[in-house]
Scaffold this motif. Structure first.
Motif, PDB file in Angstrom:
ATOM      1  N   UNK A   1       0.817  -1.219   0.000  1.00 13.84           N
ATOM      2  CA  UNK A   1       0.000   0.000   0.000  1.00 13.84           C
ATOM      3  C   UNK A   1       0.846   1.262   0.000  1.00 13.84           C
ATOM      4  N   UNK A   2       2.123   1.126  -0.373  1.00 15.38           N
ATOM      5  CA  UNK A   2       3.037   2.265  -0.385  1.00 15.38           C
ATOM      6  C   UNK A   2       3.532   2.552  -1.797  1.00 15.38           C
ATOM      7  N   UNK A   3       3.853   3.818  -2.018  1.00 20.82           N
ATOM      8  CA  UNK A   3       4.402   4.251  -3.298  1.00 20.82           C
ATOM      9  C   UNK A   3       5.497   5.268  -3.019  1.00 20.82           C
ATOM     10  N   UNK A   4       6.570   5.168  -3.769  1.00 17.67           N
ATOM     11  CA  UNK A   4       7.640   6.150  -3.700  1.00 17.67           C
ATOM     12  C   UNK A   4       7.823   6.740  -5.087  1.00 17.67           C
ATOM     13  N   UNK A   5       7.809   8.064  -5.162  1.00 19.77           N
ATOM     14  CA  UNK A   5       7.970   8.762  -6.438  1.00 19.77           C
ATOM     15  C   UNK A   5       9.265   9.559  -6.381  1.00 19.77           C
ATOM     16  N   UNK A   6      10.143   9.356  -7.348  1.00 18.74           N
ATOM     17  CA  UNK A   6      11.369  10.135  -7.488  1.00 18.74           C
ATOM     18  C   UNK A   6      11.257  10.960  -8.760  1.00 18.74           C
TER      19      UNK A   6
ATOM     20  N   UNK B   1       2.249   7.707   0.280  1.00 20.23           N
ATOM     21  CA  UNK B   1       3.060   8.099  -0.875  1.00 20.23           C
ATOM     22  C   UNK B   1       4.191   9.002  -0.395  1.00 20.23           C
ATOM     23  N   UNK B   2       5.405   8.653  -0.773  1.00 16.49           N
ATOM     24  CA  UNK B   2       6.580   9.477  -0.488  1.00 16.49           C
ATOM     25  C   UNK B   2       7.049  10.068  -1.808  1.00 16.49           C
ATOM     26  N   UNK B   3       7.252  11.389  -1.825  1.00 19.22           N
ATOM     27  CA  UNK B   3       7.692  12.061  -3.043  1.00 19.22           C
ATOM     28  C   UNK B   3       9.056  12.700  -2.789  1.00 19.22           C
ATOM     29  N   UNK B   4      10.001  12.403  -3.669  1.00 18.47           N
ATOM     30  CA  UNK B   4      11.323  13.012  -3.605  1.00 18.47           C
ATOM     31  C   UNK B   4      11.517  13.797  -4.895  1.00 18.47           C
ATOM     32  N   UNK B   5      11.793  15.094  -4.739  1.00 18.43           N
ATOM     33  CA  UNK B   5      11.928  15.965  -5.907  1.00 18.43           C
ATOM     34  C   UNK B   5      13.339  16.537  -5.954  1.00 18.43           C
ATOM     35  N   UNK B   6      13.999  16.359  -7.073  1.00 17.51           N
ATOM     36  CA  UNK B   6      15.306  16.940  -7.328  1.00 17.51           C
ATOM     37  C   UNK B   6      15.236  17.501  -8.739  1.00 17.51           C
ATOM     38  N   UNK B   7      14.610  18.652  -8.872  1.00 18.71           N
ATOM     39  CA  UNK B   7      14.297  19.217 -10.175  1.00 18.71           C
ATOM     40  C   UNK B   7      14.909  20.601 -10.322  1.00 18.71           C
ATOM     41  N   UNK B   8      15.238  20.951 -11.550  1.00 20.06           N
ATOM     42  CA  UNK B   8      15.761  22.288 -11.828  1.00 20.06           C
ATOM     43  C   UNK B   8      14.630  23.318 -11.912  1.00 20.06           C
ATOM     44  N   UNK B   9      13.392  22.857 -11.824  1.00 20.44           N
ATOM     45  CA  UNK B   9      12.251  23.767 -11.916  1.00 20.44           C
ATOM     46  C   UNK B   9      11.466  23.483 -13.173  1.00 20.44           C
ATOM     47  N   UNK B  10      10.952  24.542 -13.766  1.00 19.93           N
ATOM     48  CA  UNK B  10      10.201  24.361 -14.998  1.00 19.93           C
ATOM     49  C   UNK B  10       8.950  25.215 -15.030  1.00 19.93           C
ATOM     50  N   UNK B  11       7.920  24.696 -15.653  1.00 21.34           N
ATOM     51  CA  UNK B  11       6.657  25.394 -15.879  1.00 21.34           C
ATOM     52  C   UNK B  11       5.835  25.437 -14.586  1.00 21.34           C
ATOM     53  N   UNK B  12       5.583  26.626 -14.097  1.00 20.28           N
ATOM     54  CA  UNK B  12       4.837  26.814 -12.853  1.00 20.28           C
ATOM     55  C   UNK B  12       3.469  26.149 -12.913  1.00 20.28           C
TER      56      UNK B  12
END
Length: 89
Positions: free
Chosen positions: A16-21, A63-74
């Motif tokens: 029942x878990x999800x991890x999003x990178x 749900x665990x979300x890990x974000x390592x993004x340069x950014x982008x479209x608001x």
């Protein structure tokens, strides 16, 4: 040129878990080269594709979300964030 790689992945550490990178530029649609009309090479989190993939996991409890993004479209980022807020988890 034109190779598109998905800049996010979903893993299920438990039933029942999800991890999003997420590790690419957030875009409404994949940018295209003005001269050739072909998709630009790069790591893109395309709003439509991401939301379609996320729908497959909407019943997860955690749900665990890990974000390592340069950014982008608001606005694409807001659409993704708002959809995540609507999830059961």
């Amino acid at each position: 040129m034109g190779e598109i790689r998905r800049a996010y992945n979903f893993t299920e550490p438990g039933e029942s878990e999800l991890e999003i990178n997420m590790y690419g530029e957030v875009v409404e649609s994949v940018p295209v080269d003005w001269w050739t009309g072909k998709a630009k090479e790069g790591m893109y989190i395309c709003e439509k594709d991401f939301l379609e993939d996320l729908d497959k996991y909407k019943e997860k409890d955690r749900i665990t979300v890990r974000i390592n993004s340069v950014g982008g479209d608001l606005y694409a980022g807001l659409a993704i964030a708002n959809r995540m807020k609507e999830l059961k988890a």
